[in-house]
Design an enzyme around this catalytic site. Sequence first.
Site, mmCIF file in Angstrom:
data_model
loop_
_atom_site.group_PDB
_atom_site.id
_atom_site.type_symbol
_atom_site.label_atom_id
_atom_site.label_comp_id
_atom_site.label_asym_id
_atom_site.label_seq_id
_atom_site.Cartn_x
_atom_site.Cartn_y
_atom_site.Cartn_z
ATOM 1 N N ASP A 185 0.844 -1.196 0.000
ATOM 2 C CA ASP A 185 0.000 0.000 0.000
ATOM 3 C C ASP A 185 0.880 1.247 0.000
ATOM 4 O O ASP A 185 1.767 1.381 0.838
ATOM 5 C CB ASP A 185 -0.908 -0.015 1.232
ATOM 6 N N LYS A 194 -4.382 -1.924 10.087
ATOM 7 C CA LYS A 194 -4.738 -2.076 8.672
ATOM 8 C C LYS A 194 -4.902 -3.525 8.245
ATOM 9 O O LYS A 194 -5.241 -3.768 7.096
ATOM 10 C CB LYS A 194 -3.625 -1.462 7.815
ATOM 11 N N ASP A 237 -9.245 0.422 2.017
ATOM 12 C CA ASP A 237 -8.262 0.028 3.035
ATOM 13 C C ASP A 237 -8.820 0.422 4.410
ATOM 14 O O ASP A 237 -8.481 1.472 4.954
ATOM 15 C CB ASP A 237 -6.935 0.738 2.741
ATOM 16 N N TYR A 289 1.113 5.724 -0.560
ATOM 17 C CA TYR A 289 0.638 6.914 0.165
ATOM 18 C C TYR A 289 0.794 8.078 -0.810
ATOM 19 O O TYR A 289 1.435 9.072 -0.512
ATOM 20 C CB TYR A 289 1.553 7.070 1.381
ATOM 21 N N GLU A 317 -9.989 12.594 7.487
ATOM 22 C CA GLU A 317 -9.833 13.911 6.860
ATOM 23 C C GLU A 317 -11.164 14.663 6.768
ATOM 24 O O GLU A 317 -11.227 15.851 7.028
ATOM 25 C CB GLU A 317 -9.290 13.758 5.439
ATOM 26 N N GLN A 338 -4.001 2.600 15.083
ATOM 27 C CA GLN A 338 -2.913 3.165 14.274
ATOM 28 C C GLN A 338 -2.114 4.196 15.064
ATOM 29 O O GLN A 338 -0.889 4.193 15.045
ATOM 30 C CB GLN A 338 -3.527 3.816 13.028
ATOM 31 N N THR A 388 -9.240 -5.617 3.927
ATOM 32 C CA THR A 388 -9.112 -4.668 2.822
ATOM 33 C C THR A 388 -10.067 -5.168 1.750
ATOM 34 O O THR A 388 -9.942 -6.312 1.311
ATOM 35 C CB THR A 388 -7.670 -4.647 2.267
ATOM 36 N N ARG A 446 -8.216 3.866 13.359
ATOM 37 C CA ARG A 446 -7.358 5.031 13.614
ATOM 38 C C ARG A 446 -6.779 5.049 15.026
ATOM 39 O O ARG A 446 -5.667 5.544 15.238
ATOM 40 C CB ARG A 446 -8.147 6.324 13.378
ATOM 41 N N ARG A 463 1.447 16.546 12.940
ATOM 42 C CA ARG A 463 2.669 17.374 12.997
ATOM 43 C C ARG A 463 2.366 18.708 12.326
ATOM 44 O O ARG A 463 2.783 18.962 11.197
ATOM 45 C CB ARG A 463 3.820 16.694 12.229
ATOM 46 N N HIS A 470 -3.735 14.005 0.748
ATOM 47 C CA HIS A 470 -3.980 13.139 1.906
ATOM 48 C C HIS A 470 -2.795 13.202 2.871
ATOM 49 O O HIS A 470 -2.968 13.373 4.075
ATOM 50 C CB HIS A 470 -4.205 11.701 1.424
ATOM 51 N N TYR A 481 1.852 3.030 15.474
ATOM 52 C CA TYR A 481 2.517 3.220 14.175
ATOM 53 C C TYR A 481 3.996 3.590 14.245
ATOM 54 O O TYR A 481 4.723 3.432 13.265
ATOM 55 C CB TYR A 481 1.744 4.213 13.311
ATOM 56 N N GLU A 503 -10.684 3.954 3.663
ATOM 57 C CA GLU A 503 -9.824 4.767 2.803
ATOM 58 C C GLU A 503 -10.123 4.391 1.360
ATOM 59 O O GLU A 503 -10.020 3.220 0.992
ATOM 60 C CB GLU A 503 -8.334 4.511 3.099
ATOM 61 N N GLU A 515 -9.108 3.989 -2.203
ATOM 62 C CA GLU A 515 -7.868 3.878 -2.966
ATOM 63 C C GLU A 515 -8.168 3.183 -4.288
ATOM 64 O O GLU A 515 -9.225 2.574 -4.466
ATOM 65 C CB GLU A 515 -6.845 3.034 -2.183
HETATM 66 CA CA CA Z 1 -4.064 3.053 2.961
#
Ligand code: CA
Length: 440
Positions: A143, A269, A249, A145, A387, A256, A273, A253, A159, A150, A260, A215, A217
């Site tokens: 997968d 994850k 996906d 990114y 998001e 994660q 899927t 959260r 951050r 995103h 992560y 997600e 994708e």
């Molecule tokens: Ca993903």
Amino acid sequence: MSKNGYPTNDPELRSWIESANNPAGDFPIQNLPMGVFSKTGSEDPPRVCVAIGDQALDLSECWSAGLFAGTPVESENVFETSALNEFLAMGHSAWSSVRQRVSTLLRHDTPTLRDDAELRATALNPIADITLHMPVRIGDYTDFYASIHHATNVGSMFRPDNPLLPNYKRLPVGYHGRASSVIVSGEPVRRPHGQLRPDESAEPVFGPSRLLDYEFEMGFFTGPGNEIGERISMDEAMSRIFGMVIVNDWSARDVQKWEYQPLGPFNAKNFATSISPWVVSLDALSPFMEAPKPRGPEDPPVLDYLKPVGESAIAIRLETLIQSKQMRERGMDPMILSRGDFRDMYWTIDQMLTHHTSTGCNMRPGDMLASGTVSGAAEDSRGCMLELTWRGSRPIRLPTGEERKFLEDGDVVVMRAYCERDGAARIGFGECRGEIVPAK
Ligand code: CA
């Protein structure tokens, strides 16, 4: 003729299967996506088929009737099987020959199948009467990114001063996913358990995820790969890719957030899927390919091994919808959550494949690479709830008055994708659907 010269993309083509001639349909004769099916309720083993209008054409029956004579699949029935892998291994010239033959068989002016009632009865099945299975036996799943929108949005939540890490514009970032839990559209998704730390100062707890997300994708399947130690170059990459599917996906959260660092996504994850069942070939998508957008003046140059070599950005429109249990009970249609476009990705599929193999990592027929969440610049083009609700701070209101920060049990997420352009037939992917069922 389409711009790439394949007569199979000619927008003027018509089929003797009337439902394929609907200009708003997903599966016109210019599409011919492949899947694996069995007749619902039958004990027959699964086989490879092609979608045409509201019908599925059984390629194994066509092969047995001699309809693939003179093509590269003539000597072996690679369609009498439960996955596309053998066919994928044959490579682009075989894929194109089969596509050309199927297109010819289904044209309004080809009598072979059209006028053979007995063969038609065995080879054609209404899509409404079949069960679609996983189209491919996925060996490895990676997968990426690749949406800068995103990555910037998610980065800025965690951050704020430094949303994009320094490598982002230099290479397509990815991680190795879990192939065993890739499931086909329609299979339910059980809310996962995980280790969570809801409050930064508290001890972690173990329990059902509370921040379950999707997600949107796009994924692609490789055909003939590379030997270990060899690389695939940008010049070769597009011809090694058979086709594409919608990928959801599913992401926990809260799991994660706690797990992560430092090695990236893991249990957040790996529980499920979902993919759409019809694989749309790059040949069918060729009228919608364009040169990648030029990088901005502030962007660093792309290193030579990833330099674009042609038209590998693909204009695919994406839609995500939600339908809660209450909406279903009240007979309400799914509500649209977002609309995006795959052409907005910062990295293209040939760059993903080239970078992945740049170490000599070997790809095998049927490996799946997914793009990462597809988000655009606009707020309503964001491809996940993290998001869209900005980490739950801006809940979404459903037509029942219910609110969503993340997914609840009973929610159905529906993803659709299609390509539309003047001078080309509409190409659809069908849909990728999954319902959240309670943790167990
Ligand atoms: Ca993903």
